[in-house]
Design a protein around this motif. Structure first.
Motif, PDB file in Angstrom:
ATOM      1  N   GLY A 102     -18.869  24.399 -35.851  1.00 44.96           N
ATOM      2  CA  GLY A 102     -18.466  25.413 -34.878  1.00 44.96           C
ATOM      3  C   GLY A 102     -17.821  24.842 -33.632  1.00 44.96           C
ATOM      4  O   GLY A 102     -17.476  25.578 -32.709  1.00 44.96           O
ATOM      5  N   ILE A 103     -17.659  23.530 -33.587  1.00 45.47           N
ATOM      6  CA  ILE A 103     -17.046  22.891 -32.421  1.00 45.47           C
ATOM      7  C   ILE A 103     -15.622  22.461 -32.794  1.00 45.47           C
ATOM      8  O   ILE A 103     -15.437  21.702 -33.742  1.00 45.47           O
ATOM      9  CB  ILE A 103     -17.892  21.648 -32.007  1.00 45.47           C
ATOM     10  N   PRO A 104     -14.613  22.939 -32.094  1.00 44.56           N
ATOM     11  CA  PRO A 104     -13.250  22.544 -32.451  1.00 44.56           C
ATOM     12  C   PRO A 104     -13.024  21.050 -32.203  1.00 44.56           C
ATOM     13  O   PRO A 104     -13.662  20.474 -31.315  1.00 44.56           O
ATOM     14  CB  PRO A 104     -12.360  23.376 -31.509  1.00 44.56           C
ATOM     15  N   PRO A 105     -12.128  20.444 -32.969  1.00 49.10           N
ATOM     16  CA  PRO A 105     -11.887  18.995 -32.796  1.00 49.10           C
ATOM     17  C   PRO A 105     -11.551  18.631 -31.353  1.00 49.10           C
ATOM     18  O   PRO A 105     -11.948  17.563 -30.878  1.00 49.10           O
ATOM     19  CB  PRO A 105     -10.692  18.717 -33.715  1.00 49.10           C
ATOM     20  N   ALA A 106     -10.871  19.504 -30.646  1.00 46.53           N
ATOM     21  CA  ALA A 106     -10.442  19.172 -29.272  1.00 46.53           C
ATOM     22  C   ALA A 106     -11.561  19.327 -28.241  1.00 46.53           C
ATOM     23  O   ALA A 106     -11.391  18.950 -27.075  1.00 46.53           O
ATOM     24  CB  ALA A 106      -9.262  20.063 -28.880  1.00 46.53           C
ATOM     25  N   HIS A 107     -12.703  19.867 -28.647  1.00 43.62           N
ATOM     26  CA  HIS A 107     -13.826  20.001 -27.701  1.00 43.62           C
ATOM     27  C   HIS A 107     -14.216  18.605 -27.209  1.00 43.62           C
ATOM     28  O   HIS A 107     -14.311  17.671 -28.005  1.00 43.62           O
ATOM     29  CB  HIS A 107     -14.998  20.663 -28.427  1.00 43.62           C
ATOM     30  N   PRO A 108     -14.446  18.446 -25.903  1.00 44.36           N
ATOM     31  CA  PRO A 108     -14.725  17.090 -25.397  1.00 44.36           C
ATOM     32  C   PRO A 108     -15.963  16.436 -26.002  1.00 44.36           C
ATOM     33  O   PRO A 108     -16.054  15.204 -26.020  1.00 44.36           O
ATOM     34  CB  PRO A 108     -14.905  17.300 -23.878  1.00 44.36           C
ATOM     35  N   SER A 109     -16.912  17.229 -26.511  1.00 46.38           N
ATOM     36  CA  SER A 109     -18.109  16.622 -27.100  1.00 46.38           C
ATOM     37  C   SER A 109     -18.071  16.574 -28.623  1.00 46.38           C
ATOM     38  O   SER A 109     -19.083  16.247 -29.251  1.00 46.38           O
ATOM     39  CB  SER A 109     -19.362  17.370 -26.642  1.00 46.38           C
ATOM     40  N   SER A 110     -16.915  16.905 -29.219  1.00 43.89           N
ATOM     41  CA  SER A 110     -16.825  16.776 -30.685  1.00 43.89           C
ATOM     42  C   SER A 110     -16.774  15.291 -31.028  1.00 43.89           C
ATOM     43  O   SER A 110     -16.398  14.451 -30.193  1.00 43.89           O
ATOM     44  CB  SER A 110     -15.556  17.462 -31.211  1.00 43.89           C
TER      45      SER A 110
END
Ligand code: PGA
Length: 260
Positions: free
Chosen positions: A71-79
């Protein structure tokens, strides 16, 4: 299982980097398995330095990461995608099209997990799988009670693991509950497993994984069944090992041909 105790995390990471670099040099089309977290950061810094200063060439390699949040997009800083690009991929010449990280946004997660397993097989299997270990003994995100023969799949994080990740997400409530992780069976098929652990807080997990019974309650203990598992740890992480003196003696008395 080979247990190498180094004075500190920096020296341990440099030794681990030499092990990885040797495979990269000897096998230009090697397949590397990457981990995330704080532990491998100094190893990645060493590999980046070897690339810049010694021309260590990653251009023929393929990589597979252990896990990613659902549920976390690749561009999310914590991915873990962001982590990998920030700490290593932007700074080495590993081709983008041969970088593989589980897709936390996949519409059909079981199908994407099967595809991930297939991609590892098609690439010829993983030569070196880099691993950290959680304070609860997890490797990848295989939490305690994971099947020792599990494959890449969706897992629910334990409260302890979500607490550990809280800082990266600005609070425990925002840490995803689910992840995609390579299974223990997947990890065990790697030709070499290279587990790093630093600091006193890892000492119990390290001792349980290395010297305790093989049990799903300590997923890292499955490495006792691996023909080529190397633990590279610092003195603090070795604090609860009952045979630490023996492991140190073995390292100090290695013949030249056996040294890393
Ligand atoms: P850490 O995480 O390297 O951030 O301690 C290790 C893990 O949980 O696998």
């Amino acid at each position: 299982m080979e247990i190498i105790i180094q004075p500190d995390g920096e020296q341990a990471s440099q030794l681990a980097a030499r092990i990885v670099a040797r495979t990269v040099r000897e096998k230009p089309h090697a397949v590397l398995g990457f981990a995330t977290g704080n532990t491998p950061l100094p190893l990645y810094r060493s590999l980046v330095r070897m690339h810049r200063e010694e021309g260590l060439d990653f251009s023929g390699l393929t990589s597979f990461n252990l896990d990613e949040y659902v549920g976390i997009p690749p561009a999310h800083p914590s991915s873990f995608h962001s982590y990998m690009w920030a700490h290593i991929f932007s700074n080495i010449n590993l081709p983008r099209e041969r970088i593989n990280i589980p897709d936390g946004l996949a519409a059909d997660i079981p199908a994407s997990c099967r595809k991930y397993e297939q991609a590892i097989r098609s690439a010829g299997g993983i030569d070196i799988q880099i691993l950290g270990i959680g304070t609860n003994g997890h490797i990848g995100f295989n939490e305690p009670s994971s099947s020792l023969s599990s494959r890449t799949r969706i897992k629910t994080l334990t409260e302890e693991t979500r607490r550990e990740a809280a800082a990266a997400f600005g609070g425990e409530d925002d840490v995803p509950t689910h992840v995609i992780t390579m299974g223990l069976g997947t990890i065990m098929e790697s030709r070499m497993c290279l587990l790093l652990a630093f600091g006193r807080r890892k000492a119990r997990a390290v001792a349980s994984a290395a010297e305790g019974p093989v049990t799903a309650m300590v997923p890292g203990s499955v490495l006792q069944m691996h023909p080529r598992a190397i633990l590279v740890i610092d003195r603090e992480a070795a604090a609860e090992l009952t045979m630490a003196d023996y492991y140190l003696w073995v390292s100090e008395h290695k013949p030249d041909w056996q040294k890393y």
